[in-house]
Each structure stands twice: as C-alpha cells, then as structure tokens.
Design an enzyme around this catalytic site. Structure first.
Site, PDB file in Angstrom:
ATOM      1  CE1 TYR A 138     -15.814  94.012  36.800  1.00 38.67           C
ATOM      2  CE2 TYR A 138     -17.868  93.218  35.836  1.00 38.67           C
ATOM      3  CZ  TYR A 138     -16.969  94.244  36.074  1.00 38.67           C
ATOM      4  OH  TYR A 138     -17.227  95.494  35.577  1.00 38.67           O
ATOM      5  CB  CYS A 180     -19.357 108.083  32.565  1.00 37.39           C
ATOM      6  SG  CYS A 180     -18.669 106.420  32.516  1.00 37.39           S
ATOM      7  CB  CYS A 184     -16.422 106.198  28.647  1.00 36.81           C
ATOM      8  SG  CYS A 184     -18.132 106.804  28.678  1.00 36.81           S
ATOM      9  CB  CYS A 234     -21.010 108.744  28.352  1.00 35.61           C
ATOM     10  SG  CYS A 234     -21.466 107.416  29.485  1.00 35.61           S
ATOM     11  NE  ARG A 251     -24.005 107.183  32.256  1.00 33.05           N
ATOM     12  CZ  ARG A 251     -23.240 106.617  33.178  1.00 33.05           C
ATOM     13  NH1 ARG A 251     -23.303 105.311  33.365  1.00 33.05           N
ATOM     14  NH2 ARG A 251     -22.433 107.338  33.925  1.00 33.05           N
ATOM     15  CE  LYS A 306     -21.074  97.622  30.211  1.00 36.22           C
ATOM     16  NZ  LYS A 306     -20.195  98.773  30.495  1.00 36.22           N
ATOM     17  CD  GLU A 339     -26.529 102.534  17.626  1.00 35.28           C
ATOM     18  OE1 GLU A 339     -25.327 102.812  17.413  1.00 35.28           O
ATOM     19  OE2 GLU A 339     -27.387 103.399  17.901  1.00 35.28           O
ATOM     20  NE  ARG A 388     -24.686 103.420  35.427  1.00 32.25           N
ATOM     21  CZ  ARG A 388     -25.846 103.545  34.816  1.00 32.25           C
ATOM     22  NH1 ARG A 388     -26.937 103.803  35.519  1.00 32.25           N
ATOM     23  NH2 ARG A 388     -25.926 103.417  33.505  1.00 32.25           N
ATOM     24  CB  SER A 431     -21.194  95.184  37.721  1.00 35.42           C
ATOM     25  OG  SER A 431     -22.245  96.054  37.303  1.00 35.42           O
ATOM     26  CE  LYS A 466     -22.292 101.271  28.285  1.00 35.64           C
ATOM     27  NZ  LYS A 466     -21.166 102.183  28.609  1.00 35.64           N
TER      28      LYS A 466
END
Length: 330
Positions: free
Chosen positions: A318, A123, A121, A131, A222, A253, A238, A210, A279, A200
């Site tokens: 994570y 971004c 990406c 992006c 976005r 996501k 998609e 971010r 996150s 996404k």
C-alpha cells in the site's frame, strides 16, 4: 597489516554505500492494491479508517487515482471489488459486468502497458464473507472445497475475458490452481499466468483489509483453510502443490512476519516469488508515524528492503503509490 576487519571503509560515504548496496526497491518490483466499488455515485471516495491514505473508490475515482499514479511511474496493480449486492454463491465475482471486470477493461483501455492483476476469491462477494461455498451438515457449517473450485475457475476466466494480465487466487482451497489453469486453457487463455497465494496464513494482520474490502466472515473464521501461523514446513507442501498444478508465481502472505517463509520458498523454487505486505503491516507503520514515534518513510522502506532481501521478486504494498509520487522509489 591490519589485525582486524575494516568493514567501515565501504560505509564511509553515501556514494560508497550506494556503490556496494546489495538490494534495492524499484518501481517495477511494486504492485499497488486498489478497492473498487460498484456504485452509481461517480464521486464516491471513502477513506478507509484503519488504513490512512487508502480509499474505497468508484470506477470514476479509480480512473483518476490510477491515472495520476501511472504518470508517477506505476507499473502494476492488483484489484479488489466491492459489489452492489452479495449472495450465498458470490455471483457478482464472476459476472461479466462485475466491478472488477469493469475496472480491468478500463485499465486496459486507458493504460495498455499497465500490468493488471486480479484477486480471485469469493469472500468480497458472498453474504457470509467466506472464501467458498458453505455447507451445513449435522448442525455444523463448513466451507465446501470442491464445489468452490468451479466458481473460482469461472471468476478467473471472467477476469481474463475482461483483459486481466494475471489472475491471483487467494482463497486457499485445495486444487484451485489446477482448476483455474484448466479453465483458462479451455477458454483459450493459455497465455494468462496464475499468481497463486500459495502460502497464505490465517493472520491477525488482515484486520484493516476486511474493513477495506468489506469481507469479514459473518460467522466463524478462516482457520480451516488458511495456514496456521506456527507452521513453516507446511508452506513448502502448499507451494509444491501449486507448482505441480502449474502456478506461474508463488506468493507469501503476509510478508513482514514471514520473512523466513519467503526465504524458504525462494530457496526451494525457481518461479518468481511475490510477497504481500498486508494491511496490518501498513497500518501499524502509518499509526506509529502519525504519532511521531517513528520516521514513517524510513521504516516503510526498511520493511520493503527486508522483504526483498528475504527473496521476494515482487511486493504488493500500500506504500507503492505514495512512494512513487514522492520519488522514494524509481
């Protein structure tokens, strides 16, 4: 003869429950994200305030962190880069000596068997935080789809040259999987798979990321290229487009709020399905655990099991590194 169902027979002991368990989270199911910073400070290790236990890492600190995790059973990583400088075209994203490229080469030299996935990406590398390339027309700023594809393809090829095992476009530009596939094939990397962020959403759950990737848009949002959280049928459109463009994996996501979408994608397609426990999902569990409101380990594991049960083959999480270190997954 019993006149009602005795389901508790199979739940009577821990051994019986384990014997009939339908899903489990294994080390090979998990992918650990890392944020690698291009810095001259070899000891750079900056805590991410909104993501307890996660860090921005210099290349040297990254090497130490991954080395310890590999000893604990880490199988796969996904890399995000934070460059020294940013510009309007995200040039550090596809530079041969870019930070992700350096991190990939390090990984493959040190741990050849480690599966290295790279986020593709712009971004993290653009000074505007979007992006793709921006275009101003009649006073309105928009993200230019087709011109961005060339740079995304160039980024993917640079990652493959560095040794990446999988490239993962997350930009949500139309046609990017095809552009990347053609560029990889032309460069002689026809064996490198594409893990598409096929579905996404424009999610509020990305906030802590971010901060971690220093990738917040400097203006606007976005929503014109990421999906509306209210939509589900659109997810299949998609994903279908990416399958036709020869994606090798399909990713959903975020994961937790979109378990229904993971199931739809799993039922519709026979490609491996990945899900990103993002996150915000991580941070909410960690914050509640630190306040003593929940059992953090139990809730985190239950959330991972829910993602697996919905149909995900792979989970970017994570929690991966910590769970491996403490033997909660094997």
């Amino acid at each position: 003869m019993a006149d009602f169902f005795r389901g508790r027979r199979l739940r009577r002991t821990a051994a019986l429950r384990e014997l009939v368990r339908e899903n489990e989270v294994r080390a090979q199911d998990l992918i650990m994200p890392y944020f690698v910073v291009d810095t001259d400070d070899a000891s750079f290790r900056k805590p991410i305030g909104s993501m307890p236990g996660q860090y921005q890492l210099s290349l040297q600190e990254f090497e130490k962190q991954v080395g310890a995790a590999v000893k604990n059973g880490l199988r796969s990583v996904i890399l995000f880069g934070i460059p020294k400088t940013k510009d309007g075209v995200g040039s550090e994203g596809y530079a041969d000596d870019g930070i992700v490229q350096k991190a990939v080469r390090l990984c493959k030299q040190r741990w050849p068997e480690l599966v290295v996935v790279t986020d593709v990406c712009l971004c993290e590398y653009t000074d505007h935080g979007h992006c793709g390339l921006l275009r101003k027309e009649n006073g309105e700023v928009t993200v230019e789809n087709d011109a961005t594809l060339t740079l995304l393809a160039r980024t993917a090829v640079s990652h493959a040259k560095a040794g990446a095992d999988i490239v993962a476009p997350s930009d949500m530009m139309d046609g990017r999987v095809l552009a990347i596939r053609e560029a990889l094939d032309e460069a002689g990397f026809d064996n490198i798979p594409v893990m598409s962020y096929a579905v996404k959403y424009a999610s509020a759950f990305y906030g802590p990321f971010r901060e971690a990737a220093e990738s917040a848009p400097q203006s606007g949002d976005r929503k014109s290229y990421q999906m509306d959280p209210a939509n589900s049928r659109e997810a299949l459109r998609e994903a279908t487009a990416d399958v036709l463009e020869e994606a090798d994996f399909l990713m959903v996501k975020p994961a937790g709020p979109y378990l229904d979408i993971i199931r739809m994608v799993r039922d519709e397609f026979d490609l491996p399905v990945a899900a990103y426990q993002v996150s915000g999902e991580y941070s909410m569990i960690m914050a509640a655990a630190q306040n003593g409101w929940i059992n953090g380990d139990a809730v985190a594991m239950e959330s991972l099991l829910g993602i697996k049960r919905a149909g995900a083959d792979l989970i970017i999480s994570y929690f991966t590194e910590d769970f491996l270190a403490r033997g909660l997954v094997k």
